[in-house]
Write a protein that holds these residues in place. Structure first.
Motif, PDB file in Angstrom:
ATOM      1  N   GLY A   1       0.681  -1.231   0.001  1.00 22.24           N
ATOM      2  CA  GLY A   1       0.041   0.027  -0.041  1.00 22.24           C
ATOM      3  C   GLY A   1       0.802   1.364  -0.137  1.00 22.24           C
ATOM      4  N   ARG A   2       2.067   1.153  -0.245  1.00 24.99           N
ATOM      5  CA  ARG A   2       2.836   2.398  -0.128  1.00 24.99           C
ATOM      6  C   ARG A   2       3.542   2.953  -1.454  1.00 24.99           C
ATOM      7  N   ALA A   3       3.206   2.352  -2.401  1.00 22.95           N
ATOM      8  CA  ALA A   3       3.692   2.798  -3.769  1.00 22.95           C
ATOM      9  C   ALA A   3       3.561   4.233  -3.969  1.00 22.95           C
ATOM     10  N   ILE A   4       2.725   4.967  -3.703  1.00 22.25           N
ATOM     11  CA  ILE A   4       2.433   6.446  -3.726  1.00 22.25           C
ATOM     12  C   ILE A   4       3.093   7.226  -2.463  1.00 22.25           C
ATOM     13  N   ILE A   5       2.576   6.813  -1.366  1.00 22.82           N
ATOM     14  CA  ILE A   5       2.917   7.042  -0.122  1.00 22.82           C
ATOM     15  C   ILE A   5       4.712   7.174   0.053  1.00 22.82           C
ATOM     16  N   ASP A   6       5.493   6.497  -0.331  1.00 22.17           N
ATOM     17  CA  ASP A   6       6.772   6.555  -0.414  1.00 22.17           C
ATOM     18  C   ASP A   6       7.319   7.626  -1.367  1.00 22.17           C
ATOM     19  N   ARG A   7       6.576   7.723  -2.371  1.00 21.19           N
ATOM     20  CA  ARG A   7       7.081   9.001  -3.368  1.00 21.19           C
ATOM     21  C   ARG A   7       6.932  10.147  -2.882  1.00 21.19           C
ATOM     22  N   ILE A   8       5.923  10.218  -2.022  1.00 24.82           N
ATOM     23  CA  ILE A   8       5.430  11.451  -1.566  1.00 24.82           C
ATOM     24  C   ILE A   8       6.378  11.886  -0.413  1.00 24.82           C
TER      25      ILE A   8
ATOM     26  N   GLY B   1       7.185  24.850   5.549  1.00 24.07           N
ATOM     27  CA  GLY B   1       5.978  24.230   5.013  1.00 24.07           C
ATOM     28  C   GLY B   1       5.469  22.791   5.534  1.00 24.07           C
ATOM     29  N   ILE B   2       4.504  22.667   5.475  1.00 21.43           N
ATOM     30  CA  ILE B   2       3.593  21.668   6.123  1.00 21.43           C
ATOM     31  C   ILE B   2       3.021  20.529   4.864  1.00 21.43           C
ATOM     32  N   LEU B   3       3.229  19.260   5.079  1.00 20.28           N
ATOM     33  CA  LEU B   3       2.719  18.139   4.549  1.00 20.28           C
ATOM     34  C   LEU B   3       1.594  17.446   5.455  1.00 20.28           C
ATOM     35  N   LEU B   4       0.471  17.330   4.941  1.00 20.30           N
ATOM     36  CA  LEU B   4      -0.569  16.587   5.272  1.00 20.30           C
ATOM     37  C   LEU B   4      -1.057  15.533   4.380  1.00 20.30           C
ATOM     38  N   MET B   5      -1.075  14.483   5.064  1.00 18.06           N
ATOM     39  CA  MET B   5      -1.288  13.080   4.343  1.00 18.06           C
ATOM     40  C   MET B   5      -2.145  11.943   5.413  1.00 18.06           C
ATOM     41  N   VAL B   6      -2.839  11.518   4.474  1.00 17.76           N
ATOM     42  CA  VAL B   6      -3.813  10.453   5.247  1.00 17.76           C
ATOM     43  C   VAL B   6      -3.476   9.113   4.772  1.00 17.76           C
ATOM     44  N   HIS B   7      -3.564   8.197   5.416  1.00 17.50           N
ATOM     45  CA  HIS B   7      -3.507   6.768   4.824  1.00 17.50           C
ATOM     46  C   HIS B   7      -3.954   5.625   5.919  1.00 17.50           C
ATOM     47  N   SER B   8      -3.997   4.534   5.692  1.00 19.43           N
ATOM     48  CA  SER B   8      -4.426   3.561   6.407  1.00 19.43           C
ATOM     49  C   SER B   8      -3.165   2.894   7.324  1.00 19.43           C
ATOM     50  N   GLY B   9      -3.651   2.924   8.625  1.00 25.49           N
ATOM     51  CA  GLY B   9      -2.636   2.187   9.436  1.00 25.49           C
ATOM     52  C   GLY B   9      -2.039   0.937   9.012  1.00 25.49           C
ATOM     53  N   MET B  10      -2.750   0.195   8.125  1.00 25.46           N
ATOM     54  CA  MET B  10      -2.239  -0.873   7.633  1.00 25.46           C
ATOM     55  C   MET B  10      -0.881  -0.727   6.987  1.00 25.46           C
ATOM     56  N   CYS B  11      -0.721   0.397   6.508  1.00 24.25           N
ATOM     57  CA  CYS B  11       0.558   0.650   5.554  1.00 24.25           C
ATOM     58  C   CYS B  11       1.869   1.012   6.464  1.00 24.25           C
ATOM     59  N   GLY B  12       1.324   1.266   7.855  1.00 23.15           N
ATOM     60  CA  GLY B  12       2.500   1.630   8.671  1.00 23.15           C
ATOM     61  C   GLY B  12       2.925   3.065   9.039  1.00 23.15           C
TER      62      GLY B  12
ATOM     63  N   ASP C   1       4.552   4.320  11.337  1.00 26.47           N
ATOM     64  CA  ASP C   1       5.858   4.341  11.650  1.00 26.47           C
ATOM     65  C   ASP C   1       6.952   4.407  10.731  1.00 26.47           C
ATOM     66  N   GLU C   2       6.324   3.609   9.622  1.00 27.77           N
ATOM     67  CA  GLU C   2       7.225   3.548   8.315  1.00 27.77           C
ATOM     68  C   GLU C   2       7.297   4.980   7.713  1.00 27.77           C
ATOM     69  N   THR C   3       5.968   5.895   7.697  1.00 22.18           N
ATOM     70  CA  THR C   3       5.998   6.814   7.069  1.00 22.18           C
ATOM     71  C   THR C   3       6.601   8.010   7.748  1.00 22.18           C
ATOM     72  N   LEU C   4       6.441   7.823   9.184  1.00 21.46           N
ATOM     73  CA  LEU C   4       7.324   8.772  10.036  1.00 21.46           C
ATOM     74  C   LEU C   4       8.864   8.894  10.041  1.00 21.46           C
TER      75      LEU C   4
ATOM     76  N   ALA D   1      14.183  11.886   5.608  1.00 21.68           N
ATOM     77  CA  ALA D   1      14.147  13.089   4.639  1.00 21.68           C
ATOM     78  C   ALA D   1      14.429  14.576   5.018  1.00 21.68           C
ATOM     79  N   GLY D   2      14.461  14.502   6.588  1.00 20.09           N
ATOM     80  CA  GLY D   2      14.864  15.806   6.899  1.00 20.09           C
ATOM     81  C   GLY D   2      13.600  16.737   7.566  1.00 20.09           C
ATOM     82  N   LEU D   3      12.145  15.932   7.749  1.00 20.86           N
ATOM     83  CA  LEU D   3      11.405  16.704   8.028  1.00 20.86           C
ATOM     84  C   LEU D   3      10.819  16.329   9.553  1.00 20.86           C
ATOM     85  N   THR D   4      10.077  17.194  10.393  1.00 21.60           N
ATOM     86  CA  THR D   4       9.683  16.638  11.484  1.00 21.60           C
ATOM     87  C   THR D   4       8.454  16.098  11.579  1.00 21.60           C
ATOM     88  N   ALA D   5       8.087  14.990  11.736  1.00 20.10           N
ATOM     89  CA  ALA D   5       6.880  14.321  11.372  1.00 20.10           C
ATOM     90  C   ALA D   5       6.021  13.903  12.704  1.00 20.10           C
TER      91      ALA D   5
END
Length: 222
Positions: free
Chosen positions: A133-140, A152-163, A165-168, A174-178
């Motif tokens: 479920g991370r094909a697009i999430i990881d690109r973003i 600047g701020i990124l707001l992104m929603v996804h399923s917890g099934m995708c992880g 913690d992986e997104t954070l 990448a240098g962002l505070t998430a």
């Protein structure tokens, strides 16, 4: 969940209509400071609901979608609501080279799918995102540092099934505070129910699981 999404939106066949994930992201968007000087990018606009919400608050909004049906729908809704939107067709990275934004918003495809091939047409392209479920999430996550201005701020929603913690972790690398800014538990929809056996085999769902956790990730570029 409350929402400030515009009413009376239309959707052409195959275009993702606002659902629980849209509303959760809308609530998070409502808490961000927006004004005439705020430049916003929405990745994957669908009906244009979130883009219209931001534009109605005075922000300058650019939105992009790979689906011509979504692009047409968003343009139609912008015209009906008399709200200016720049609605572009294609891949977000192809349309944002060199541009930076104050806020990036996305409700990307995130449903795990048995096929590793991302759909190129049809309704499933709005939700199917590869085996994890991370094909697009990881690109973003990878592109966020070059899309955001300082603070600047990124707001992104996804399923917890995708992880979450992986997104954070990817955003931190990448240098962002998430952080996880919001959560909601919602009943499984028909797509997840149709994949129950496969999801269980992949370890993505427990036996008899009936609810899905949604998360909104908020990340800031220092």
């Amino acid at each position: 969940m409350t929402t400030t999404l515009p009413a009376g939106l239309v959707a052409l066949p195959g275009v993702y209509r606002p659902q629980a994930d849209t509303y959760l992201l809308s609530d998070a968007l409502a808490r961000e400071h927006l004004g005439p000087a705020t430049e916003v990018l929405e990745i994957g606009t669908g009906t244009g609901a979130l883009a219209l919400q931001a534009a109605a608050r005075g922000a300058q909004v650019t939105t992009v979608d790979v689906s011509w049906s979504a692009v047409t729908t968003a343009r139609l809704n912008a015209w009906m609501h008399r709200v200016p939107l720049a609605v572009l067709h294609g891949d977000f990275q192809a349309h944002t080279g060199g541009r930076r934004f104050d806020l990036v918003v996305s409700n990307p495809p995130y449903v795990p799918a048995p096929s590793g091939r991302i759909p190129s047409r049809g309704p499933a392209r709005a939700w199917d995102a590869g085996p994890d479920g991370r094909a697009i999430i990881d690109r973003i996550c990878a592109g966020a540092p070059t899309l955001l201005r300082r603070d600047g701020i990124l707001l992104m929603v996804h399923s917890g099934m995708c992880g979450a913690d992986e997104t954070l972790g990817r955003l931190s690398t990448a240098g962002l505070t998430a952080e996880v800014a919001a959560k909601a538990s919602v009943p499984w929809g028909p797509v997840l129910r149709s994949r129950r056996t496969w999801l269980q085999q992949q370890g993505l769902a427990a036996e008899a699981e009936e609810r899905e956790e949604l998360v909104v990730i908020r990340a800031r570029r220092s």
